[in-house]
Design an enzyme around this catalytic site. Structure first.
Site, short mmCIF file in Angstrom:
data_model
loop_
_atom_site.label_atom_id
_atom_site.label_comp_id
_atom_site.label_asym_id
_atom_site.label_seq_id
_atom_site.Cartn_x
_atom_site.Cartn_y
_atom_site.Cartn_z
N PHE A 201 37.51 41.41 28.87
CA PHE A 201 38.25 40.98 30.05
C PHE A 201 39.22 42.11 30.42
O PHE A 201 40.23 42.32 29.75
CB PHE A 201 38.99 39.69 29.69
CG PHE A 201 39.67 38.98 30.82
CD1 PHE A 201 38.96 38.55 31.93
CD2 PHE A 201 41.03 38.69 30.75
CE1 PHE A 201 39.59 37.85 32.95
CE2 PHE A 201 41.67 37.99 31.76
CZ PHE A 201 40.94 37.57 32.87
N ALA A 202 38.92 42.85 31.47
CA ALA A 202 39.69 44.03 31.85
C ALA A 202 41.09 43.65 32.35
O ALA A 202 41.31 42.57 32.89
CB ALA A 202 38.96 44.80 32.95
N THR A 203 42.03 44.57 32.19
CA THR A 203 43.39 44.37 32.68
C THR A 203 43.40 44.04 34.16
O THR A 203 44.14 43.16 34.61
CB THR A 203 44.25 45.62 32.40
OG1 THR A 203 44.22 45.90 30.99
CG2 THR A 203 45.68 45.42 32.85
N PHE B 69 41.19 42.48 35.87
CA PHE B 69 40.80 41.08 36.02
C PHE B 69 41.94 40.14 35.62
O PHE B 69 42.15 39.11 36.24
CB PHE B 69 39.55 40.75 35.21
CG PHE B 69 38.29 41.22 35.86
CD1 PHE B 69 37.85 40.69 37.06
CD2 PHE B 69 37.54 42.22 35.27
CE1 PHE B 69 36.69 41.13 37.66
CE2 PHE B 69 36.37 42.67 35.86
CZ PHE B 69 35.94 42.13 37.06
N MET B 70 42.67 40.50 34.56
CA MET B 70 43.79 39.67 34.13
C MET B 70 44.85 39.61 35.23
O MET B 70 45.38 38.53 35.54
CB MET B 70 44.40 40.19 32.83
CG MET B 70 45.46 39.24 32.27
SD MET B 70 46.19 39.79 30.71
CE MET B 70 47.37 40.99 31.32
N VAL B 71 45.14 40.75 35.86
CA VAL B 71 46.12 40.76 36.94
C VAL B 71 45.63 39.89 38.11
O VAL B 71 46.38 39.10 38.67
CB VAL B 71 46.42 42.20 37.39
CG1 VAL B 71 47.22 42.23 38.69
CG2 VAL B 71 47.15 42.96 36.29
N GLU C 86 47.36 36.52 39.67
CA GLU C 86 47.64 36.34 41.10
C GLU C 86 47.02 35.04 41.61
O GLU C 86 47.66 34.28 42.34
CB GLU C 86 47.12 37.52 41.91
CG GLU C 86 47.96 38.76 41.76
CD GLU C 86 47.81 39.69 42.94
OE1 GLU C 86 48.49 39.48 43.97
OE2 GLU C 86 46.99 40.62 42.83
N GLY D 59 50.90 39.47 46.95
CA GLY D 59 51.51 40.08 45.78
C GLY D 59 52.29 41.32 46.18
O GLY D 59 51.86 42.10 47.04
N HIS E 201 49.20 43.93 28.53
CA HIS E 201 47.88 43.42 28.14
C HIS E 201 47.68 43.90 26.71
O HIS E 201 47.35 45.06 26.49
CB HIS E 201 46.80 43.94 29.08
CG HIS E 201 45.47 43.27 28.91
ND1 HIS E 201 44.39 43.62 29.66
CD2 HIS E 201 45.06 42.27 28.09
CE1 HIS E 201 43.35 42.86 29.32
NE2 HIS E 201 43.74 42.05 28.36
N ARG F 120 55.69 37.69 44.47
CA ARG F 120 54.91 37.45 45.68
C ARG F 120 55.88 37.26 46.83
O ARG F 120 57.05 36.93 46.61
CB ARG F 120 54.02 36.21 45.53
CG ARG F 120 53.04 36.34 44.36
CD ARG F 120 51.98 35.27 44.35
NE ARG F 120 51.05 35.39 45.47
CZ ARG F 120 50.10 36.32 45.55
NH1 ARG F 120 49.96 37.22 44.59
NH2 ARG F 120 49.28 36.36 46.58
#
Length: 119
Positions: free
Chosen positions: A15-17, A19-21, A25, A44, A51, A95
């Site tokens: 799970f890439a950073t 994707f986590m960001v 969001e 945002g 991570h 945001r």
């Protein structure tokens, strides 16, 4: 991410950073949805997250988001993510509440000025 950014092709299957960001969001957007008018959206403006652990592809990830400050149109969230093995990241996300039509009018004006086409 690989189709859009070829350099990600060398990444391990986790799970890439990025994707986590995006997941953080999305969680914030969904948490706010019931409280916004039909003409309002949020965008945002700042991300400050760590991570700290890899999540193998296929493992469940959960995001917890808590609105901790409201200053006019600016919203600040405390955020954390975990997978089935424990915490994987945490931090803060900001945001801004926007008027969708006004925002899109500015985007269109900018694209016309630069000669780019809106997607």
């Amino acid at each position: 991410m690989t189709p859009a950014f070829a350099g990600f092709g060398d990444m391990p299957p986790v799970f890439a950073t990025a994707f986590m960001v995006g997941f953080i969001e999305w969680a914030c957007i969904e948490a706010l949805r019931p409280f916004l008018g039909s003409h309002e959206r949020t965008v945002g403006t700042h991300v400050d997250v760590s991570h700290v652990a890899a999540t193998p592809v296929g493992m469940m990830v959960t995001a917890d988001v808590e609105l901790i400050a409201v200053e006019g149109r600016k919203l600040r969230f405390k955020v954390s993510c975990r997978d089935e093995g424990g915490p994987i990241g945490e931090g803060f996300h900001e945001r801004a509440v926007i008027d969708h039509d006004k925002f899109m009018a500015r985007v269109l004006t900018k694209s016309r000025q630069t000669g780019s086409l809106p997607q």
